[in-house]
Design a protein around this motif. Structure first.
Motif, short mmCIF file in Angstrom:
data_model
loop_
_atom_site.label_atom_id
_atom_site.label_comp_id
_atom_site.label_asym_id
_atom_site.label_seq_id
_atom_site.Cartn_x
_atom_site.Cartn_y
_atom_site.Cartn_z
N UNK A 167 -13.83 20.65 14.03
CA UNK A 167 -15.06 20.53 14.82
C UNK A 167 -15.10 19.21 15.59
N UNK A 168 -14.19 18.31 15.26
CA UNK A 168 -14.17 17.01 15.93
C UNK A 168 -13.07 17.00 17.01
N UNK A 169 -13.50 17.05 18.27
CA UNK A 169 -12.54 17.12 19.38
C UNK A 169 -11.59 15.93 19.39
N UNK A 170 -12.05 14.77 18.91
CA UNK A 170 -11.20 13.58 18.93
C UNK A 170 -9.93 13.77 18.09
N UNK A 171 -10.02 14.64 17.08
CA UNK A 171 -8.83 14.91 16.26
C UNK A 171 -7.75 15.59 17.08
N UNK A 172 -8.16 16.36 18.08
CA UNK A 172 -7.18 17.04 18.93
C UNK A 172 -6.54 16.05 19.91
N UNK A 173 -7.37 15.29 20.61
CA UNK A 173 -6.84 14.44 21.69
C UNK A 173 -6.05 13.25 21.16
N UNK A 174 -6.19 12.96 19.87
CA UNK A 174 -5.42 11.84 19.29
C UNK A 174 -4.30 12.33 18.38
N UNK A 175 -4.18 13.64 18.22
CA UNK A 175 -3.18 14.19 17.30
C UNK A 175 -1.76 13.98 17.85
N UNK A 176 -0.92 13.23 17.15
CA UNK A 176 0.42 12.93 17.70
C UNK A 176 1.31 14.17 17.84
N UNK A 177 0.94 15.26 17.18
CA UNK A 177 1.74 16.49 17.26
C UNK A 177 1.51 17.27 18.55
N UNK A 178 0.39 16.98 19.20
CA UNK A 178 -0.03 17.78 20.37
C UNK A 178 0.63 17.24 21.65
N UNK A 179 1.24 18.15 22.44
CA UNK A 179 1.85 17.77 23.72
C UNK A 179 0.88 17.90 24.89
N UNK A 180 0.09 18.98 24.88
CA UNK A 180 -0.81 19.27 26.01
C UNK A 180 -2.20 19.56 25.47
N UNK A 181 -3.22 18.95 26.08
CA UNK A 181 -4.60 19.25 25.72
C UNK A 181 -5.21 20.13 26.80
N UNK A 182 -5.80 21.25 26.38
CA UNK A 182 -6.51 22.12 27.32
C UNK A 182 -8.00 21.92 27.13
N UNK A 183 -8.68 21.49 28.18
CA UNK A 183 -10.11 21.21 28.09
C UNK A 183 -10.87 22.35 28.77
#
Lengths: 440, 440
Positions: free
Chosen positions: B66-82
């Motif tokens: 539920x916390x979007x910041x976990x997605x945008x700071x997750x080192x595993x993620x290459x691309x963020x879709x907003x």
């Protein structure tokens, strides 16, 4: 950064257009590409004509030669633009350019439809790009849209008005009620049709383009030899007129469709409901309608030929290559939209196996029972009728026209029905058959 | 090669559409991209709703938070879709994603039109891509076409039906002769208009999109605050009817035009000749007409909104980034079509300085000399008349409507003339003014 060096093969309509647009919009193009794009060598047949176009402008910066091999082997050249046309000499030139590590831009639909598989294989092995936006629908960015814009989708079908000459002729025939031969002569006088118009009017040019679109839409090899090709030279003014009365326009469509049994790849005159946007594409304009599962229908419209519209596509490819030249070859956009190791072997269906609707026109005796005979044959062949038009015979005639629109059926059913119908004593001459697509 | 990892912010209409299309067409998309594309983290408000959509399918492979910041700071993620929408929280999320070295895909036109310059600057500094095909005209690949397909051209103008809600309302008003308020209610009931329809009907949404198109067409910064924005809520059924009688349709157009004096950026109801293809784009469909010097006119048509059409554009961006992620950041396609150091400072003209034609409707007394007074004022303001329609007053009336179409003139001349006309004793109420574009 140093300008990227282009070698231009051919300085005809498209070559001269490319040269002129690149020169006129040099500043804007560089602002986009991040690097100058410079034509530094041109191969032509006629040196003097070329000097007249090029000489005064950039002087010695552009070398003019008559031997094309000097361009494709020149170590200074980064990208070779092939706008000569023809398939044999150009194939050799393009393959030599690739072997010499050059990227290639070509407007040559015949070359790609026939030799594309071999050319793309060579380009892949060598790690160079072969770009061909100009090969289909001139200035309309349809290759880019199919290959990059719709990548999320399973593409269901592509149907395009992809030959301006025939669309011009059909528009004129409808508008003015003239017959094919008369309009063809006018089109030739106006420069819309060539002295030898065979490739255009017989659908060959459209089939080259449909072959290319099928490959990038479905991820299959180029298979021009399996395309069904029927042009407009046999089309009669009266059928355009009857179609109009039934709410349809006749267009020469290039169709590539994915079905459960295989892929349909066909070019032929086609009735389209006149309420469709694409039915209202008139004159020499092109338009391609694409049906895909996520996005639904999208359409792309513009000029499909001419010096500057085609140059627009050639230069867009030059900018693309300039932007991507430094990218890892494994991770560029694949030539045929799909990764080379993911090309599908789905079969192209023989024409007898395709499914569509039909417009049928019969010349019949004005007597009892004709319609019963005809509709019985259709029913026996599993063909159901969607609409019918029967004209009252004129005073002195004992014959009349019956026009029928069928529901979807297989081509082989229609061929079988026509064979039987033509044997009826009450039916005169051949049955006229034109395919019909709802495009919905 | 390992799949590319995507973090999805928002699982509303577009988010769920993206999830579903990516899942459904996984195999075909991987064949194109050369690498799997996997949504490995999703940020949502409602965990249970998200689990219902995602849970059963790929189980633990996709983490729901539920916390979007976990997605945008997750080192595993290459691309963020907003695909959350809104401009303030999303700006913070997008900037954080960029700061963390992630590529970003967004469908958020408001965010880019308002904060785009800052976002693109940050992305450039960090060497990541921000892709936004879905922000304009949903599934139509118009951003790609403008930015990559037409790079050879000096683009002259862009005119688009880029808001489906208003086009649906205008189509219904014309078709059924209903007034705005009635059709709006129907559109809301059908889901074509939102409960609070202000952004759509007042032209704000179209202005966000026109701002983005202007930037990439002309190589200028985003300047939403300088756009002229006029919606359709004041439009009367009678004007749609009169326009029809004169051979025109009224559409809400987003227009970006380059003139010798500067750039016009405006959204307003517009009369278009009904013979133009774009005038026949009906219902919730979108279409963008682009006029460019080499290619001439091209048009792009399709669905401008909805879960899967928008997802189509979001995923096309994901594939683009997957293909180009390894490319040298200096040589990718620039965000705004032009190199960041080549952005032009051409001014956006104030509305009073724009040039177009006008439809004017006046309610006048049915008496001698009225027309002479009105036409004198127009002539004094350098406005010439192209067409006129005067209705006979009905039996009991002493008033009638005069409708005039003007030739091209400056907006300020028209405003001055209207001010004077409204002072005439023989003219009742306000003069109705709707702009008119030939689009030729």
């Amino acid at each position: 950064m140093k300008p990227i060096k282009v070698g231009l093969l051919g300085l005809g309509t498209v070559g001269a257009g490319t040269f002129n647009v690149l020169r006129r919009n040099q500043e804007e193009i560089t602002r986009r590409a991040g690097r100058g794009i410079e034509i530094s060598m041109v191969a032509v047949r006629n040196l003097e004509k070329a000097q007249a176009l090029i000489g005064g402008v950039i002087g010695n910066a552009c070398e003019i030669v008559t031997d094309s091999m000097l361009v494709v082997t020149n170590p200074e050249i980064d990208i070779v633009v092939e706008v000569i046309g023809g398939t044999e000499l150009t194939k050799q030139l393009v393959m030599t350019a690739i072997a010499n590590g050059k990227h290639v831009v070509t407007a040559n639909k015949a070359l790609l439809a026939i030799h594309g598989n071999e050319i793309f294989k060579a380009a892949q092995d060598k790690g160079v790009m072969v770009a061909f936006e100009a090969a289909v629908a001139g200035g309309i960015p349809i290759i880019k849209s199919l290959r990059e814009g719709l990548t999320a989708n399973r593409i269901e079908w592509v149907a395009g008005i992809i030959n301006g000459t025939t669309n011009f002729i059909l528009s004129e025939m409808r508008d003015k009620g003239l017959d094919f031969a008369t309009v063809l002569k006018q089109a030739q006088a106006l420069g819309y049709a060539e002295a030898d118009p065979t490739f255009d009017i017989e659908g060959v040019d459209a089939a080259h383009k449909a072959t290319i679109m099928a490959a990038i839409a479905f991820g299959i090899p180029m298979q021009f030899d399996k395309a069904y090709v029927e042009g407009i030279s046999q089309l009669q003014a009266i059928d355009i007129n009857y179609a109009e009365q039934l709410g349809y326009r006749i267009k020469l469509l290039g169709i590539a469709k994915r079905t459960a049994k295989g892929i349909e790849l066909r070019v032929h005159p086609t009735l389209i409901p006149n309420t469709r946007l694409i039915a209202n594409v008139e004159g020499a304009m092109n338009a391609i309608l694409v049906q895909a599962d996520a996005v639904g229908a999208t359409m792309y419209y513009g000029k499909g030929a001419g010096a500057e519209p085609t140059a627009s596509a050639v230069i867009a490819d030059l900018v693309d290559i300039t932007r991507l030249a430094t990218a890892d070859p494994e991770h560029r956009v694949p030539h045929l939209a799909f990764q080379p190791n993911s090309i599908s072997q789905e079969v192209i269906l023989p024409m007898s196996e395709i499914t569509t609707s039909y417009y049928l026109r019969l010349r019949v005796a004005d007597q009892t029972g004709v319609l019963a005979d005809v509709t019985r044959i259709l029913a026996d062949c599993s063909i159901s009728i969607d609409a019918m038009l029967q004209k009252e015979p004129t005073a002195n005639e004992k014959q009349t026209d019956i026009i029928m629109l069928t529901h979807q059926t297989q081509e082989k059913n229609v061929l079988a029905a026509i064979e039987k119908i033509e044997l009826l004593n009450s039916v005169f001459g051949r049955v006229t058959k034109i395919r019909l697509e709802q495009l919905s």
